[in-house]
Write an enzyme that holds these catalytic residues in place. Structure first.
Site, PDB file in Angstrom:
ATOM      1  CG  ASP B  16      -2.148   0.900   1.004  1.00  0.00           C
ATOM      2  OD1 ASP B  16      -2.529   1.122  -0.161  1.00  0.00           O
ATOM      3  OD2 ASP B  16      -2.715   1.385   1.999  1.00  0.00           O
ATOM      4  CG  HIS B 209      -4.893   5.534   4.434  1.00  0.00           C
ATOM      5  ND1 HIS B 209      -4.226   5.801   3.270  1.00  0.00           N
ATOM      6  CD2 HIS B 209      -5.030   4.176   4.472  1.00  0.00           C
ATOM      7  CE1 HIS B 209      -3.984   4.666   2.617  1.00  0.00           C
ATOM      8  NE2 HIS B 209      -4.474   3.664   3.314  1.00  0.00           N
ATOM      9  CB  CYS B 240      -5.864   8.502  -0.725  1.00  0.00           C
ATOM     10  SG  CYS B 240      -7.498   8.100  -1.351  1.00  0.00           S
ATOM     11  CG  ASN B 249      -0.777   3.181   4.318  1.00  0.00           C
ATOM     12  OD1 ASN B 249      -1.607   2.340   4.588  1.00  0.00           O
ATOM     13  ND2 ASN B 249      -0.347   3.395   3.074  1.00  0.00           N
TER      14      ASN B 249
END
Lengths: 298, 298
Positions: B16, B209, B240, B249
């Protein structure tokens, strides 16, 4: 719930937010900043600092700032004061309340204010007494209440003892400041209980820095403990001179986001504050630490 | 206390953290990143994603990455999987566990994965069954569990219903992801209770996040609720796509700081992680969102 929770956010941007920035703002710009805060709903603002402008040039012109701030019913302006000279200036300038900072560790107190904690407590007694004579409320902020860059962890007993002295001299409010941003929620809970026991009935305020990303968790923990007054700085400005690359105060707009979404009302306009944060970043020529202005509301 | 609390931090940086960065890292660099995480004490790592490399070029070469990661007793590598093709690749590549993402809102699910939530749940059933046949644990991450950029607040009943489906198909773990960083602690408490009731006995993991500065407060609230598994990304990378200027994150090093100072052990080396965050920022040519590396430990 019909009984909504309410918290007061004390805007410290004009003082703590600006006092360590590389670029000093003019009194005119600081007045414009304060006027924007009032427009956005701030009702308590730490507007100025009556310290020696040779030591903190960013805070020069406190009298000019106080002469120009919008005077509106229900809006209270606070000035930071460290000695009798500062108090006299603050009273002449027409502040609504004075905030006396006592650093909880001796090494930090000497470096920051030129005296030990015990000496600063004697100064506090004199300031509190003179402020009472003048009919102006005096509160105490206990700085480095969570930790000190020189002495490490601050003993919570020491914080409670300082709070006892604040209470004895009639502080209208006691604030606990995590000046270097090292605190965690467990400490917030512990200090809340200790200071309430040491200063029964005196309203408690917290002042958090987000230096290591614990500031918002600490603030929400304080609210969870029933604390209803929190300091925050629009844009999240206010770096610590002991960690030059680190970010500063918790940002007013990001705190409002968390409070409002958590069902705690503040009477403030989160998006207007976020716009002011971006505007302020432009004046300071510095990146804005607050995240809401970048991410947008939800 | 002699019974110290313990939490497991699942390092999601290699997946991620990297999948939205402008600069794609080579499999060699991603292997070096993963090796540094293992050295710093990470024992669960989301190493790769078996999605179409044409759609997410940053995740290309998952097989090469899995072939090069250090194999050590007690270290488990997870791969993200969205369909049977991905599962087959993951099994061939030798992952220790698979993570299936189901987006809780239809609009976001369609945009992200090309199918509705209901269709993705059918895919989950098939993947979970095939993974069980292969003897590899499959868990589910419920994305946008707190809110959706298109549909707003995600109904918690919907999250609970998805968790029920995860449980019914034998998920070894259920994760709730605040994919766009809108959640607040009250939601964490509410969802924890609902999902525990919907999937009794299934371990719960959270993925936060810090898009609006609530991520660390949410993580500490989850721990307070007894959750012992948290995702985090070294350096705090992982922006994002729906908020391009926002941070991503929660950062592993900053989470470790808060956990360790709060008396929660993780078995990880906070300062080594902070050094890796700075190293990674150099590789990505991007500022490091984590604060600990800038501020220094306390």
């Amino acid at each position: 719930m019909s009984d909504r929770l309410h918290a007061t956010v004390l805007e410290v941007g004009p003082r703590d937010g600006l006092q360590n920035e590389a670029r000093a703002l003019s009194p005119e710009d600081r007045i414009a900043f304060i006027a924007r805060c009032v427009e956005a709903g701030a009702r308590r603002i730490e507007a100025v600092s009556f310290v020696n402008p040779k030591r903190v040039p960013q805070m020069a012109g406190a009298e000019e700032v106080m002469a120009g701030v919008p005077r509106r019913a229900g809006v209270s302006y606070s000035g930071l004061v460290l000695n009798r000279r500062g108090l006299d200036r603050a009273l002449d300038a027409g502040v609504d309340e004075v905030n006396v900072v006592v650093v909880a560790s001796d090494t930090f107190c000497v470096r920051n204010q030129g005296c030990t904690t015990a000496e600063m407590l004697d100064a506090w007694d004199a300031i509190a007494s003179a402020a009472a004579d003048a009919g102006v409320p005096a509160g105490m902020t206990i700085a480095a209440a969570f930790g000190c860059p020189f002495e490490g962890e601050t003993p919570p007993e020491r914080v409670a003892e300082i709070a006892r002295r604040a209470h004895a001299a009639g502080a209208f409010e006691i604030a606990l400041a995590d000046t270097i941003g090292v605190g965690v929620p467990g400490q917030v809970r512990d200090l809340t209980r200790r200071v309430r026991a040491a200063a029964p009935g005196t309203p408690l305020r917290f002042h958090f820095h987000n230096t290591r990303n614990t500031g918002y968790a600490n603030a929400l923990t304080a609210v969870d403990e029933g604390v209803t007054i929190l300091d925050a700085s629009t844009g999240g400005f206010g770096g610590c001179p002991f960690a030059p690359a680190a970010t500063g105060n918790i940002a007013t707009e990001d705190l409002l986001y968390a409070l409002h979404r958590g069902g705690v009302e503040t009477g403030m306009d989160m998006e207007a504050v976020a716009e002011t944060g971006i505007w302020l970043g432009g004046l300071l020529g510095a990146p804005v630490p607050a995240l809401l202005g970048r991410a947008g509301p939800f």
